[in-house]
Design a protein around this motif. Sequence first.
Motif, PDB file in Angstrom:
ATOM      1  N   ASN D 130      27.533  25.644   7.433  1.00  0.00           N
ATOM      2  CA  ASN D 130      28.566  24.230   7.878  1.00  0.00           C
ATOM      3  C   ASN D 130      27.747  25.006   9.807  1.00  0.00           C
ATOM      4  OD1 ASN D 130      30.154  26.058   7.710  1.00  0.00           O
ATOM      5  ND2 ASN D 130      31.593  24.458   7.938  1.00  0.00           N
ATOM      6  N   ILE D 131      27.984  25.838  10.096  1.00  0.00           N
ATOM      7  CA  ILE D 131      28.054  26.543  11.433  1.00  0.00           C
ATOM      8  C   ILE D 131      26.547  26.687  11.712  1.00  0.00           C
ATOM      9  CG2 ILE D 131      29.188  28.597  12.871  1.00  0.00           C
ATOM     10  CD1 ILE D 131      31.019  27.127  10.962  1.00  0.00           C
ATOM     11  N   ILE D 132      25.732  27.036  11.411  1.00  0.00           N
ATOM     12  CA  ILE D 132      24.558  27.287  11.692  1.00  0.00           C
ATOM     13  C   ILE D 132      24.265  25.031  11.993  1.00  0.00           C
ATOM     14  CG2 ILE D 132      22.320  27.065  10.795  1.00  0.00           C
ATOM     15  CD1 ILE D 132      22.870  29.301   9.117  1.00  0.00           C
ATOM     16  N   THR D 138      24.613  21.263  18.843  1.00  0.00           N
ATOM     17  CA  THR D 138      24.320  21.635  20.259  1.00  0.00           C
ATOM     18  C   THR D 138      23.197  22.087  20.179  1.00  0.00           C
ATOM     19  OG1 THR D 138      26.610  23.257  19.214  1.00  0.00           O
ATOM     20  CG2 THR D 138      25.964  23.027  21.363  1.00  0.00           C
ATOM     21  N   GLY D 139      22.084  23.149  20.164  1.00  0.00           N
ATOM     22  CA  GLY D 139      20.919  23.160  20.789  1.00  0.00           C
ATOM     23  C   GLY D 139      20.016  22.132  20.874  1.00  0.00           C
ATOM     24  N   VAL D 140      19.991  21.188  20.462  1.00  0.00           N
ATOM     25  CA  VAL D 140      18.952  19.646  20.086  1.00  0.00           C
ATOM     26  C   VAL D 140      19.639  19.255  20.697  1.00  0.00           C
ATOM     27  CG1 VAL D 140      17.607  17.904  18.351  1.00  0.00           C
ATOM     28  CG2 VAL D 140      18.177  20.400  18.331  1.00  0.00           C
ATOM     29  N   VAL D 144      28.093  18.355  22.786  1.00  0.00           N
ATOM     30  CA  VAL D 144      28.488  19.649  23.319  1.00  0.00           C
ATOM     31  C   VAL D 144      28.161  20.828  24.072  1.00  0.00           C
ATOM     32  CG1 VAL D 144      30.509  18.631  22.174  1.00  0.00           C
ATOM     33  CG2 VAL D 144      28.792  20.623  21.641  1.00  0.00           C
ATOM     34  N   SER D 145      29.030  21.363  24.823  1.00  0.00           N
ATOM     35  CA  SER D 145      28.015  22.741  25.710  1.00  0.00           C
ATOM     36  C   SER D 145      27.939  23.536  24.646  1.00  0.00           C
ATOM     37  CB  SER D 145      28.953  22.938  27.190  1.00  0.00           C
ATOM     38  OG  SER D 145      30.186  23.512  26.995  1.00  0.00           O
ATOM     39  N   GLY D 176      17.558  25.194  16.579  1.00  0.00           N
ATOM     40  CA  GLY D 176      17.670  24.397  17.139  1.00  0.00           C
ATOM     41  C   GLY D 176      17.071  23.718  19.149  1.00  0.00           C
ATOM     42  N   ARG D 177      17.060  24.941  19.679  1.00  0.00           N
ATOM     43  CA  ARG D 177      16.619  25.485  21.190  1.00  0.00           C
ATOM     44  C   ARG D 177      15.159  25.068  21.315  1.00  0.00           C
ATOM     45  NH1 ARG D 177      19.880  25.186  25.597  1.00  0.00           N
ATOM     46  NH2 ARG D 177      18.116  24.102  26.208  1.00  0.00           N
TER      47      ARG D 177
END
Lengths: 385, 95, 204, 188, 300
Positions: D130-132, D138-140, D144-145, D176-177
């Motif tokens: 879930n943290i991943i 967040t990355g995609v 949230v920052s 994600g980035r």
Amino acid sequence: MTADPLGVLTGVHFIDGDHAACEGALAAGCRFVAGYPITPSTEIVERFASRIPLVGGVFIQMEDELAASIAVQGAIWGGQKSMTVTSGPGLSLMMEHIGLAAFTEVPLVIIDVQRGGPSTGLPTLPAQADMMQVKWGSHGDYEIIALCPSSPQECFDLTVRAFNLAEQWRTPVFVMMDEVVGHMTERVQIPAPEAIEVVERRWTGLKPGDYRPFQPAEDLVPDMVRVGDGYRIHVTGLTHDERGYPAMNPAAQDKLVRRLATKIRDAGDALVDVREEACEDADVIVVSYGITSRVAQAAVEQARAQGVRVGHARLVIAWPFPSQRMAELAARTKAFVVPELNLGQMSREVERAVAGRVPVRLIDHAGGTVHEPDRILAGILEAAR
Amino acid sequence: MSQDKPVRQAKGTVFVRPEVCKGCAYCIEFCPTECLGFSEEFNAKGYHYPVLKHPEECTGCGLCGLYCPDFAIFGIRLKDIPQAASEPPVPPKAG
Amino acid sequence: MRAASPLVEGYPKRIPLHDGSEVIVRPMKRSDEVRMLEFFSGLPLEDRQFLRHDVTQPENVHRFVTDVHRDTVLALVGERDGRIVASATLQRHHYGWMTHVGEIRVVIARNLQRHGFGVGLVKLLVKAAIQAGVEKIVAEVPSNRTAARKAFERLGFQREAILKRHVKDLCGRKRDLVIYANDVSHIWERMESMVLDFNPTLGG
Amino acid sequence: MSKTEIRIGGLGGQGVILSGMILGRAASIHDGRHATLIQAFGPEARGSACSAQVTVSDVPIGYPYVRQPGILIVMSRDAYTQFVPQIHPEGILLYEQDLVQPENLPAGVRAFGIPATRMAEQLGRRLVLNIIMVGFCTGVTQVVSEASARQAVIDSVPRGTQKLNLDAFQAGFEFGRNLVVAPSPVAP
Amino acid sequence: MSTDTLDTLGPEGLPHMDNPSLPYLRGERIPHIWCPGCGIGTTVNCFTRALGEAVSDLDKVAIVSGIGCTGRVAGYMNLDSFHTTHGRAIPFAAGLKLARPEMKVVVYSGDGDLFAIGGNHFVHAARRNMDLMVVCVNNFTYGMTGGQLAPTTPEGASQTTMPFGNFEKPMSLPFLADAAGASFVARWTVFHVRQLTRTLREALGKQGFRFIEILAPCPTLFLRRNRLGDGVDMVRVYKERSKIRDGADTKDVDLGMDGDIIVGKFVDRERPTWLQSMNAHYQQVFGERYRPWGGVREQD
């Protein structure tokens, strides 16, 4: 007085309403909770049980709600600030002791996290159908105070206030949460202890011998003493005189019951809290409370976008019911709309208060979820027509 | 009043509040020296209350006071009475 | 895909000793080889007995310094005045039924023993082990090393097994080997209870 | 964007609520915005379908439920089937690519997959899945920052586990980035 | 009633003296409401004597009653006293005790109150070893409501709601208290005033959940209906049928319309109280960070 820093988790938190209510109780100085687990209120006592060893105090899980709701009264006479926590089925079991607390003027706080009923109903889903039960559920005539938080922040704020009102007026005070508010998580700002106003018990200044436990002060509320301090008080659930002794005759009954009702009914503005928005020149006023206020607000904004002049009056204190304020609002609007998660409870109070001057449109809902804003919107539009 | 027994020196006595007595007879029944009896008079509620029929038999054991459910009688040893008169006490009037 | 060097962030660290001085602790580097050999060779034979290889032989030290599989072993050294004064490792298994177990081994120069240094080193390794997801940490201590045993006990390790007459000391006397264990699974159980999605107590 | 509705769906035990908690905490405490989390609750949630609803907004939130998620995060096939009809026509779908195969996606929806379960296993603990996903989200989406999300992870997980959880966040975030910077690899 | 009518007749020439129970009673409330021949008042005498011997500061004793005839005891005692709801004296007392642990808290109530409607609370308070002294006046019936079946009514006895004789098995109160974990269990009858006083005194000096059952006649409702005579006749029966057996196994002490009445002190064991357990446990868990709960807080 301000809060004891030991119980105050000053800071910004992202917690649900149940946890926030527990923090409110701790901030208000509550150091004794007796409870019995029931969804969806259980997190409040779970948190209290885990917090209290390092704050100093007692949590005890009793054998049932009857026990919980009277153990706290023992603790209050012992000098503690105390509360119990429950949901509908448990509230039904506590009714006898709500009567006892009202009659013996115990500053008791009860948090009711409402769920769908009757009976076991919908343990994990919301309703607002205990509103009449808290007011009228125990036998006999009595008055209580009920507060309706609509967010976790208000669960904190209004729990602190509930303790303050209980101490001030010596009557049971209810925090009428619901499953959604209890389990909804949001930012909760807990102020510094010195910024939290805490009302202490009305300790008597009189000495044993001069003191009468049920002799009212000017505001009709008697001062208290603590067990063990030499006053040798007697407290009974029978009709009693100012000494606390049973006095079983019509005159004593009239004197006592009338005073207990009057002290709340005549409290005036002290016990009125209606948060009004744009009610001054509204064609329609939505009256709401608790979680439904948030849904109603969405509908109110949509209605305004369509050009309807609609006000919103939110009952933060639902009991005593602000009849006079409702009558005043009735004089300057064309219709009321009352959404609530029941088949008509507080809407009838609104009807009673406006006495036929304007129509009162109930937007009912049997519970299990909140209203769709569109339903409230439709009600507003129809009322405005 | 019985005069059969030899006169003995009383060691104790009883105090009675006739008006709170309900005539249950516990004190009379369980007095170890059987020195109590019913009054002939009624109290205001119509009960016969206890009286010391044989004062010389009373030991002041206090059992009557322990048994009495109405706090109407108690017994006490004479030497425990503060400033007790040195002369033998005159018993309360029997009914 | 694995996050890089998960366990060596935040180093070097300093461990204060009872006398007020400090020892620097940092991950072992390849360039430490010569100084490691110096350190090991300087250990009394009695202390070297505890190790699995003869670390006075340069090729063994070379292998230790270069071949350490950095995914499964966290190797720290203590450094003072430019000299290596301690070697501390946390070893894990990457495969099999003991992936949740970490083993701690600590060797300290004689003049730094009994200064609170060992406790500090073990503390760092326990923290690293927990961060790495280890649920149970074990360490072997011969029964006559009472200072080392006390250090583990102070850090919450329990005597879990005693292998009777299991190791031989310098004189060939057989001694008991005590297996210490520290079950830290409760930390991960808390995490597990958080992801249960059942009545989560997620208060802040 | 003043208001974003996020629906997170999966199986009980995947940490669905905790991931909603972290996103909400990041937005409301560390980004200084408003956030409301409504959690699925009760025994029904265990081992079966489970979901969380997060609303992030620049203004106070009235109606607290999610009706048309702009971001839909799914960690199970059932969650995908259940929630994909609700997704905003121009919404973002984030999915666990070993467990969910997106089909019949509305044309405007952009979808991004991540092998989060395998990544979690490689980190040593499946429970950081879930943290991943939080890192991935967040990355995609940058709803949230990154800094706030990292801080919210630290605030939300038990002491001793922060390191592994941050590593998990980082792994998801970077994954994600890379997808966003590179062209979307999924063409449903 | 005016004070005149409460005048005490004593031997002439002796100073006026008050009944030794009176200092412990709210004198203005006497006479009490109990029927002629009712044994409850007798138990109160024993209790007041025990208080006098065991307690130096009566301000530190609170008494809690439920509902029923025995439930009225609290109202007559010159202590901090609470006449609560039916069956709930024990949880009220538990809350009071935990809020002010330095108080001695006595629960004084009847068999119907403590064991029918309040049975669950009794069991759990005993299980927790809540530091309460519970005195039960067992008269085998519901007195205040007019003689209905009680959980203690002996088999065969007639009651208004069991008009053809009781076919239910009654509850053996000492056996229940023992099984639930009480630290101290005793039974006496109102015949045994000296032993009862001694036991009450002993129990007042102890800690933990202490239970004392006292058999007392209810002449108006139980005795008359079952043709058992008057109160004094029943006390005479207690005298004849009683066997004092300290340490008796509580499974052997059940009561019937006939047969032995086993009395004595049955159980006396050391167990930490609920509060002691809580403090000890949290001290172990939290060490010096724990704030032990003594409840002693000066009034603001």
